[in-house]
Scaffold this motif. Structure first.
Motif: not given
Length: 600
Positions: A408-413, A485-491
């Protein structure tokens, strides 16, 4: 004979007679009797004329007296009639006031309704004006005319003031702020150029524009950063010199004082009090330095002590936030159903206290099945003592959720970065880089502040400036799941080694920093794919990079090392290229050398 003396109030007969005979006695003493007879005859004739005039006037008065009496009588009758009419009018007015009091109240209410309807009509006109301006603003932005765009934004701002109670008011505010950010990003190169070149007319224009759109603090920030860069460069040159520390500080103080005097004179020409105040504040910074320069042994100690004092103030200001954070952590660990320790038995010391854990008030497992409860307590004890790192408890769901969150993080990015990526994909294929412009040989040695950034980098800058407004709604809402979720994901594109990481405390800054680093990395890769650069194209590319660096600086971000090294090589003259390339990686040096056709 002069008869006018008979009309005098102080007429004396003796004086008049003596005066009449005085001349005759001198000229002809023997003719006194004949002169007296002549005077008597003249007086008699004059008396006869006077009597005739009196008689004629009396006759006319007698003839006019009846007419005057009739006129007086008629005037008296008209006055009496007017008096009666005035009494009647007064009575009619009194009766009208009694009969129409209720009607006047109705008229007052109707007038209030009319005023409200007019206000509603104006509000509807403003709403329709907002729709029209919103539809036309994109075409206006394409014109790149700062004054026209600011006038449109001012009209939209006035219209928005009439639409406070509409359901989509907050969305319109966000849209208007995004448009202001685009205007600011569009004008930022010209603002920096105006401040660097000390152009009074251009500065007045931008002061007027930023006052109209309520962005005066941002303009002051541009002004501050322009002079900050110049003063930092001056300080770096002093640090590289062989002077001692106190001499370096003395020279730097002289530079600050000269800058303050020149800026105070320049800002006074703008007649803008904000800039004058900002320039005046510089003397408050230089005055303590002047005092410390006379204390050579304690220069460093005094400066460090000031920094420490300011740090203690900041620490006190953040004390309340630390207390709230500690209290929240205690409540979360003590009463959250997600905490493993929340359902364990309290220790002996806890039982002495009156504070009870609400998760132990209704322990149905303990009352229903002691063996399962003992097994649960053993597992919780093991997790508490050894930690959850090597535990297989819910391992597969945790891995799946972590993978889904990362996707989800990668898709949003990728969605956010797609527009920037599309713009940067065209950089290497632009015809500007290898096409000479008319008069290029004449402009090769001229300064570059007259160059404006190209459209692709302006679009990227405007888009990045609008990102904080789009990220803020997701971070201001209180959603524990979203926050976790924001703190767990990596960009992708994490900060470089050695960089400060204040953005990790704020997820909006973390996202913005990741997108900014991705933009600069992709931009560097696109630049290195350019086959050839003419001298004019080299200056244009350096201008585009400086514009992107200004955008990053406005957002509180630092340009990447690769981008700084590329712009250093682009700005270096051919004879100075070898010296500039010493601190740059070999790969960048060889590519830029090939693009610029430089042999060193």
């Amino acid at each position: 004979m002069d008869f006018s003396k008979f009309l005098d109030d102080n007429f004396d007969v003796k004086d008049w007679v003596n005066g009449a005979f005085k001349t005759v006695q001198k000229e002809a003493p023997g003719k006194v009797d004949s002169h007296a007879a002549t005077l008597v005859m003249k007086l008699q004739l004059f008396i006869q004329e006077v009597n005739n005039a009196i008689e004629e006037t009396s006759h006319q008065a007698l003839l006019n007296m009846p007419r005057a009496l009739r006129d007086v009588e008629a005037l008296k009758q008209e006055a009496s009639f007017l008096k009666e009419q005035m009494i009647l009018v007064k009575e009619d007015i009194r009766k009208f006031e009694q009969d129409t009091a209720q009607s006047m109240q109705v008229l007052v209410e109707i007038d209030e309704v009319k005023s409200r309807m007019q206000a509603a009509a104006e509000a509807l006109q403003e709403a329709d004006k907002w729709s029209t301006l919103s539809a036309d603003i994109e075409e206006t932005l394409k014109s790149q005319d700062i004054e026209i765009i600011s006038a449109k934004l001012t009209s939209m701002q006035n219209s928005l003031a009439m639409l406070v109670d509409t359901p989509d008011y907050s969305e319109k505010c966000v849209h208007l702020e995004a448009l202001k950010n685009r205007l600011e990003a569009m004008a930022s190169p010209q603002i920096v150029s105006a401040f660097n070149s000390q152009s009074v007319d251009q500065a007045r224009l931008f002061v007027k524009v930023f006052v109209q759109v309520d962005r005066m603090p941002q303009l002051l920030t541009y002004y501050y950063k322009c002079h900050k860069g110049q003063l930092v460069s001056a300080w770096q040159e002093l640090c590289q010199s062989d002077l001692s520390l106190d001499h370096q500080l003395t020279e730097f103080y002289d530079t600050l004082l000269a800058t303050w005097h020149s800026q105070l004179q320049w800002t006074s020409q703008l007649k803008e009090q904000h800039l004058v105040n900002l320039a005046s504040e510089q003397i408050q910074i230089t005055s303590p330095i002047n005092h410390r320069l006379h204390q050579r042994p304690g220069v460093r100690v005094t400066l460090v002590r000031d920094v420490a004092a300011r740090g203690s103030v900041c620490a006190k200001a953040s004390g309340h936030r630390g207390i709230l954070s500690t209290a929240g952590k205690y409540l979360s660990e003590s009463y959250s159903p997600r905490s493993l320790t929340g359902i364990q038995e309290t220790s002996f010391s806890d039982k002495k206290t009156s504070i009870k854990n609400p998760w132990q008030e209704h322990n149905y497992l303990l009352k229903g099945n002691l063996s399962e409860y003992a097994s649960l307590m053993e597992m919780l004890y093991t997790l508490k003592e050894k930690g959850t790192g090597n535990s297989n408890l819910l391992s597969e769901p945790r891995v799946a959720l972590t993978r889904l969150n990362q996707q989800a993080h990668q898709l949003a990015f990728d969605s956010v970065f797609l527009r920037i990526k599309q713009q940067l994909s065209q950089v290497a294929r632009l015809e500007t880089w290898n096409t000479g412009t008319m008069g290029e040989t004449l402009t090769e040695d001229l300064p570059t502040f007259s160059l404006a950034p190209l459209e692709y980098i302006s679009n990227i800058g405007q888009y990045i400036m609008s990102l904080p407004l789009h990220l803020e709604p997701f971070l201001t809402q209180e959603d524990p799941a979203l926050e976790l979720a924001l703190h767990s994901g990596k960009l992708p594109y994490p900060p470089e080694q050695g960089d400060e990481l204040p953005e990790l405390d704020n997820m909006a800054d973390y996202w913005l920093g990741s997108i900014a680093r991705a933009t600069m990395h992709t931009y560097c890769e696109s630049i290195l794919q350019i086959p050839e650069l003419t001298p004019h194209a080299t200056k244009q590319l350096a201008t585009d990079i400086d514009y992107l660096s200004n955008v990053m600086d406005a957002l509180g971000l630092q340009p990447s090392r690769s981008l700084q090294q590329i712009v250093t090589l682009l700005k270096a003259k051919p004879e100075e290229f070898r010296q500039a390339a010493k601190s740059v990686p070999r790969r960048l040096t060889s590519v830029i050398t090939s693009m610029r056709n430089i042999h060193y």
